[in-house]
Design a protein around this motif. Structure first.
Motif, PDB file in Angstrom:
ATOM      1  N   ILE A   1       0.860  -1.207   0.000  1.00 37.66           N
ATOM      2  CA  ILE A   1       0.000   0.000   0.000  1.00 37.66           C
ATOM      3  C   ILE A   1       0.888   1.247   0.000  1.00 37.66           C
ATOM      4  O   ILE A   1       1.773   1.394   0.846  1.00 37.66           O
ATOM      5  CB  ILE A   1      -1.018  -0.038   1.177  1.00 37.66           C
TER       6      ILE A   1
ATOM      7  N   PRO B   1       0.790   5.719  -1.347  1.00 37.93           N
ATOM      8  CA  PRO B   1      -0.176   6.752  -1.754  1.00 37.93           C
ATOM      9  C   PRO B   1      -0.567   6.620  -3.230  1.00 37.93           C
ATOM     10  O   PRO B   1      -1.744   6.573  -3.569  1.00 37.93           O
ATOM     11  CB  PRO B   1       0.573   8.061  -1.477  1.00 37.93           C
TER      12      PRO B   1
ATOM     13  N   ARG C   1      -2.836  -1.711  -3.180  1.00 38.42           N
ATOM     14  CA  ARG C   1      -3.821  -0.641  -2.953  1.00 38.42           C
ATOM     15  C   ARG C   1      -3.089   0.691  -2.903  1.00 38.42           C
ATOM     16  O   ARG C   1      -1.879   0.742  -2.654  1.00 38.42           O
ATOM     17  CB  ARG C   1      -4.560  -0.852  -1.615  1.00 38.42           C
TER      18      ARG C   1
ATOM     19  N   THR D   1      -3.432   4.788  -1.277  1.00 34.44           N
ATOM     20  CA  THR D   1      -4.224   5.613  -0.355  1.00 34.44           C
ATOM     21  C   THR D   1      -4.633   6.941  -0.994  1.00 34.44           C
ATOM     22  O   THR D   1      -5.590   7.567  -0.577  1.00 34.44           O
ATOM     23  CB  THR D   1      -3.430   5.917   0.935  1.00 34.44           C
ATOM     24  N   HIS D   2      -3.873   7.372  -2.001  1.00 36.79           N
ATOM     25  CA  HIS D   2      -4.195   8.641  -2.658  1.00 36.79           C
ATOM     26  C   HIS D   2      -4.064   8.493  -4.166  1.00 36.79           C
ATOM     27  O   HIS D   2      -3.268   9.191  -4.803  1.00 36.79           O
ATOM     28  CB  HIS D   2      -3.270   9.759  -2.165  1.00 36.79           C
TER      29      HIS D   2
ATOM     30  N   ASP E   1      -8.879   1.474  -3.212  1.00 37.65           N
ATOM     31  CA  ASP E   1      -8.807   0.595  -2.045  1.00 37.65           C
ATOM     32  C   ASP E   1      -9.440  -0.770  -2.315  1.00 37.65           C
ATOM     33  O   ASP E   1      -9.697  -1.531  -1.390  1.00 37.65           O
ATOM     34  CB  ASP E   1      -9.415   1.272  -0.802  1.00 37.65           C
TER      35      ASP E   1
END
Ligand code: BTN
Length: 229
Positions: A10, A12, A33, A35-36, A48
């Motif tokens: 994971i 950004p 995934r 996050t941004h 996500d």
């Protein structure tokens, strides 16, 4: 040409990661995934859902400056042929949304950093979360296809390599699959125009009030008059 992919659980954004950590010709970053996740024109990208493709590649463009936008179209074509190869019928909404069954299944965003092209590709393989508000989006799973993510990535990297190094006839090949051409479109949600053709530098040539103008992909949002395409 591709180096071994850097695989992250994971982060950004794979585009941002490439820019900050491994901006070399041939670099590939894949995240499970983000996050941004970032989209074009300041939009965000749903990131996500595990099992979707969130990948960025870096390469030195082999074209003169004015033709660099063609590379973004080239990556669109590469996704198009990859998904069709797995049985998903699709088309391209200029500049490089990949559309299946009338909805967006893949988004592509290219940035030029220190003379290197960083192209991020998001492909929805898994079902979209309920109530995610993306009524214009779809996924392979929603279309009844259960695809192996690694197989798709492997084929996609081969196809990207081919497309970014064979741009001579790209306008003709891109135009064949472009759903925008011939359509009435809204430029930046206001001006109604008719999409005529793709210029030799990858712009969309439209008829706006009887005048032919070329719009560049960085400058405008294009929507169909009656919907997303
Ligand atoms: C768009 O349609 O607006 C482009 C979406 C691009 C999304 C991908 S996902 C992998 C890469 N990392 C990002 O932050 N964005 C791109």
């Amino acid at each position: 040409m591709w180096l071994d992919p850097v695989i992250k659980e994971i982060i950004p954004s794979t585009n941002s990661y490439l820019k900050e950590n491994c901006l070399f010709h041939g670099s590939v970053v894949i995240a499970k995934r983000q996050t941004h996740g970032r989209g074009r024109r300041g939009n965000s990208w749903l990131s996500d859902v595990e099992g979707n493709i969130y990948m960025s590649v870096a390469y030195v463009p082999n074209l003169p400056c004015e033709k660099i936008p063609l590379l973004s179209l080239a990556v669109g074509l590469a996704v198009h042929s990859t998904l069709e190869g797995f049985g998903i019928e699709c088309g391209l909404k200029w500049p490089n949304d990949v559309i299946a069954n009338g909805k967006k299944i893949c988004g592509i965003m290219s940035e030029l950093v220190d003379g290197i092209c960083v192209t991020g590709i998001g492909i929805n393989l898994k079902k979209l979360p309920e109530n995610c508000g993306l009524s214009y989006a779809t996924s392979a799973e929603e279309l009844g296809f259960s695809l192996n993510k690694n197989d798709v990535i492997e084929k996609l990297l081969q196809n990207i390599e081919y497309e970014i190094t064979h741009t001579d006839d790209i306008i003709e090949r891109y135009s064949r699959h472009c759903l925008t051409l011939g359509k009435e479109v809204l430029i930046n949600n206001t001006d109604k125009a008719t999409a005529l053709e793709i210029s030799k530098n990858g712009s969309l040539v439209v008829d706006l009030n009887g005048e032919r103008i070329a719009v560049n992909c960085g400058d405008v949002s294009i929507r169909g008059t009656y919907g997303y395409i």
